[in-house]
Design a protein around this motif. Structure first.
Motif, mmCIF file in Angstrom:
data_model
loop_
_atom_site.group_PDB
_atom_site.id
_atom_site.type_symbol
_atom_site.label_atom_id
_atom_site.label_comp_id
_atom_site.label_asym_id
_atom_site.label_seq_id
_atom_site.Cartn_x
_atom_site.Cartn_y
_atom_site.Cartn_z
ATOM 1 N N MET A 1 65.759 -52.498 57.333
ATOM 2 C CA MET A 1 64.693 -52.317 56.340
ATOM 3 C C MET A 1 65.251 -52.550 54.945
ATOM 4 O O MET A 1 66.300 -52.028 54.586
ATOM 5 C CB MET A 1 64.105 -50.903 56.434
ATOM 6 C CG MET A 1 62.927 -50.671 55.519
ATOM 7 S SD MET A 1 62.211 -49.026 55.768
ATOM 8 C CE MET A 1 60.921 -49.059 54.531
ATOM 9 N N SER A 2 64.560 -53.366 54.148
ATOM 10 C CA SER A 2 65.032 -53.680 52.796
ATOM 11 C C SER A 2 64.926 -52.456 51.891
ATOM 12 O O SER A 2 63.996 -51.657 52.034
ATOM 13 C CB SER A 2 64.199 -54.820 52.198
ATOM 14 O OG SER A 2 64.366 -56.000 52.948
ATOM 15 N N PRO A 3 65.867 -52.297 50.970
ATOM 16 C CA PRO A 3 65.772 -51.180 50.017
ATOM 17 C C PRO A 3 64.535 -51.322 49.149
ATOM 18 O O PRO A 3 64.027 -52.434 48.929
ATOM 19 C CB PRO A 3 67.055 -51.309 49.196
ATOM 20 C CG PRO A 3 67.500 -52.714 49.378
ATOM 21 C CD PRO A 3 67.053 -53.138 50.734
ATOM 22 N N ARG A 4 64.077 -50.201 48.639
ATOM 23 C CA ARG A 4 62.843 -50.191 47.853
ATOM 24 C C ARG A 4 63.179 -49.942 46.397
ATOM 25 O O ARG A 4 63.809 -48.941 46.059
ATOM 26 C CB ARG A 4 61.919 -49.088 48.370
ATOM 27 C CG ARG A 4 60.580 -49.005 47.667
ATOM 28 C CD ARG A 4 59.786 -47.836 48.226
ATOM 29 N NE ARG A 4 58.505 -47.679 47.575
ATOM 30 C CZ ARG A 4 57.691 -46.639 47.758
ATOM 31 N NH1 ARG A 4 58.066 -45.679 48.586
ATOM 32 N NH2 ARG A 4 56.545 -46.557 47.131
ATOM 33 N N ALA A 5 62.752 -50.869 45.547
ATOM 34 C CA ALA A 5 62.952 -50.689 44.109
ATOM 35 C C ALA A 5 62.001 -51.605 43.362
ATOM 36 O O ALA A 5 61.626 -52.677 43.849
ATOM 37 C CB ALA A 5 64.391 -50.988 43.704
ATOM 38 N N ALA A 6 61.618 -51.158 42.180
ATOM 39 C CA ALA A 6 60.764 -51.947 41.299
ATOM 40 C C ALA A 6 61.424 -52.024 39.931
ATOM 41 O O ALA A 6 62.198 -51.141 39.548
ATOM 42 C CB ALA A 6 59.380 -51.312 41.180
ATOM 43 N N LEU A 7 61.123 -53.092 39.214
ATOM 44 C CA LEU A 7 61.668 -53.282 37.869
ATOM 45 C C LEU A 7 60.520 -53.526 36.900
ATOM 46 O O LEU A 7 59.699 -54.414 37.115
ATOM 47 C CB LEU A 7 62.622 -54.480 37.840
ATOM 48 C CG LEU A 7 63.274 -54.771 36.489
ATOM 49 C CD1 LEU A 7 64.345 -53.724 36.175
ATOM 50 C CD2 LEU A 7 63.891 -56.169 36.466
ATOM 51 N N ALA A 8 60.464 -52.707 35.844
ATOM 52 C CA ALA A 8 59.477 -52.891 34.786
ATOM 53 C C ALA A 8 60.155 -53.502 33.566
ATOM 54 O O ALA A 8 61.213 -53.029 33.144
ATOM 55 C CB ALA A 8 58.827 -51.560 34.410
ATOM 56 N N ARG A 9 59.550 -54.534 33.042
ATOM 57 C CA ARG A 9 60.020 -55.141 31.794
ATOM 58 C C ARG A 9 58.996 -54.775 30.723
ATOM 59 O O ARG A 9 57.850 -55.228 30.775
ATOM 60 C CB ARG A 9 60.131 -56.662 31.948
ATOM 61 C CG ARG A 9 60.747 -57.373 30.747
ATOM 62 C CD ARG A 9 60.803 -58.877 30.990
ATOM 63 N NE ARG A 9 61.661 -59.167 32.117
ATOM 64 C CZ ARG A 9 62.959 -59.396 32.025
ATOM 65 N NH1 ARG A 9 63.559 -59.355 30.836
ATOM 66 N NH2 ARG A 9 63.664 -59.679 33.100
ATOM 67 N N LEU A 189 76.920 -54.553 46.760
ATOM 68 C CA LEU A 189 76.185 -54.958 45.563
ATOM 69 C C LEU A 189 74.786 -54.358 45.558
ATOM 70 O O LEU A 189 74.301 -53.909 44.513
ATOM 71 C CB LEU A 189 76.129 -56.484 45.486
ATOM 72 C CG LEU A 189 75.488 -57.070 44.231
ATOM 73 C CD1 LEU A 189 76.133 -56.524 42.963
ATOM 74 C CD2 LEU A 189 75.575 -58.602 44.255
ATOM 75 N N THR A 190 74.144 -54.342 46.706
ATOM 76 C CA THR A 190 72.822 -53.709 46.793
ATOM 77 C C THR A 190 72.906 -52.244 46.385
ATOM 78 O O THR A 190 72.065 -51.737 45.622
ATOM 79 C CB THR A 190 72.267 -53.825 48.219
ATOM 80 O OG1 THR A 190 72.057 -55.208 48.530
ATOM 81 C CG2 THR A 190 70.948 -53.075 48.369
ATOM 82 N N HIS A 191 73.922 -51.552 46.878
ATOM 83 C CA HIS A 191 74.104 -50.138 46.517
ATOM 84 C C HIS A 191 74.323 -49.995 45.016
ATOM 85 O O HIS A 191 73.766 -49.080 44.380
ATOM 86 C CB HIS A 191 75.290 -49.569 47.289
ATOM 87 C CG HIS A 191 75.580 -48.131 46.973
ATOM 88 N ND1 HIS A 191 74.809 -47.089 47.451
ATOM 89 C CD2 HIS A 191 76.554 -47.568 46.204
ATOM 90 C CE1 HIS A 191 75.295 -45.942 47.006
ATOM 91 N NE2 HIS A 191 76.350 -46.201 46.250
ATOM 92 N N ALA A 192 75.120 -50.893 44.425
ATOM 93 C CA ALA A 192 75.395 -50.817 42.987
ATOM 94 C C ALA A 192 74.139 -51.078 42.164
ATOM 95 O O ALA A 192 73.916 -50.440 41.134
ATOM 96 C CB ALA A 192 76.482 -51.815 42.611
ATOM 97 N N VAL A 193 73.311 -52.016 42.615
ATOM 98 C CA VAL A 193 72.060 -52.284 41.905
ATOM 99 C C VAL A 193 71.158 -51.054 41.952
ATOM 100 O O VAL A 193 70.541 -50.673 40.946
ATOM 101 C CB VAL A 193 71.340 -53.508 42.507
ATOM 102 C CG1 VAL A 193 69.937 -53.650 41.925
ATOM 103 C CG2 VAL A 193 72.145 -54.778 42.252
ATOM 104 N N LEU A 194 71.079 -50.414 43.102
ATOM 105 C CA LEU A 194 70.181 -49.274 43.270
ATOM 106 C C LEU A 194 70.654 -48.028 42.536
ATOM 107 O O LEU A 194 69.834 -47.256 42.017
ATOM 108 C CB LEU A 194 70.021 -48.950 44.759
ATOM 109 C CG LEU A 194 69.207 -49.938 45.584
ATOM 110 C CD1 LEU A 194 69.354 -49.616 47.071
ATOM 111 C CD2 LEU A 194 67.740 -49.916 45.173
ATOM 112 N N THR A 195 71.964 -47.801 42.488
ATOM 113 C CA THR A 195 72.483 -46.538 41.944
ATOM 114 C C THR A 195 73.116 -46.685 40.568
ATOM 115 O O THR A 195 73.390 -45.680 39.907
ATOM 116 C CB THR A 195 73.519 -45.919 42.900
ATOM 117 O OG1 THR A 195 74.619 -46.830 43.073
ATOM 118 C CG2 THR A 195 72.891 -45.659 44.271
#
Length: 216
Positions: A1-9, A189-195
């Motif tokens: 399952m892909s990690p869940r995250a959103a980015l607001a600009r 890298l996924t973990h670093a992006v998320l945390t």
């Protein structure tokens, strides 16, 4: 399952009193951005929400990048700024070993003072790193996060200040790094992006942005 995250600009409205207040005090900025995530997240709400942010400024605009598992920009004041939100799932799915990327991150490079043996058990002061020492800090952290850096362009930026109640103002020394890299470990890298990477995550450090490097 892909990690869940959103980015607001969020392109900030310089005439908004709330924006002016938040740009003066990192505590106020943190409180405003925590409004974007759900309430009642326990004793570590920022960490639970996965909230990270970075302020990108040019001569004419100030843009906030805000990342979390879920975001609701409608909870900001109406005049705060224009927000675009995107799902980061496609980016996570694209992270493969050997992928060439461009990156940007603001970090708080520090080391902990080494204390003499008679003070064993006590924690030394955190000492800001600058110049080659800061570059080495970032290169090492990037490697741990699954990135092999090719180019490293440091840009010192204004220190973040936040005045705790009844105490002197605390300053966080910040450096922005831009450059190119190759993905060596997609999971790390996924973990670093998320945390996030490094310290001062509540005050605008640690959020890494990635984009595929354009091929000639």
């Amino acid at each position: 399952m892909s990690p869940r995250a959103a980015l607001a600009r969020i392109r900030l409205n310089p005439h908004s009193r709330a924006v002016q207040r938040d740009l003066r005090d990192a505590n106020d900025m943190h409180r405003s951005l925590m409004r974007l995530v759900p309430d009642h997240l326990g004793t570590s709400p920022r960490q639970t929400a996965g909230l990270l942010y970075r302020l990108d400024e040019t001569d004419t605009t100030s843009t906030l990048l805000v990342q979390a598992a879920t975001l609701d920009p409608s909870r900001l004041p109406d005049d705060y700024g224009h927000a675009d939100v995107k799902d980061l799932t496609p980016m996570f799915n694209a992270l493969k070993k050997g992928l060439a990327v461009r990156y940007r991150i603001v970090v708080n490079p520090v080391k902990t003072e080494r204390l003499p043996l008679e003070q064993k058990g006590r924690r030394g002061k955190r000492i800001p790193l600058t110049g080659p020492d800061a570059d080495h800090w970032w290169t090492s952290r990037a490697a741990e996060a699954g990135l092999d850096l090719h180019t490293v362009l440091p840009t010192p930026i204004a220190a973040i200040r936040h005045p705790p109640k009844g105490a002197p103002s605390i300053r966080h020394h910040l450096v922005r790094y831009d450059g190119t890299a190759t993905v060596t470990d997609p999971d790390a890298l996924t973990h670093a992006v998320l945390t996030g990477i490094g310290r001062a995550k509540s005050y605008g450090a640690g959020l890494i942005s990635l984009a595929p490097e354009a091929t000639p």
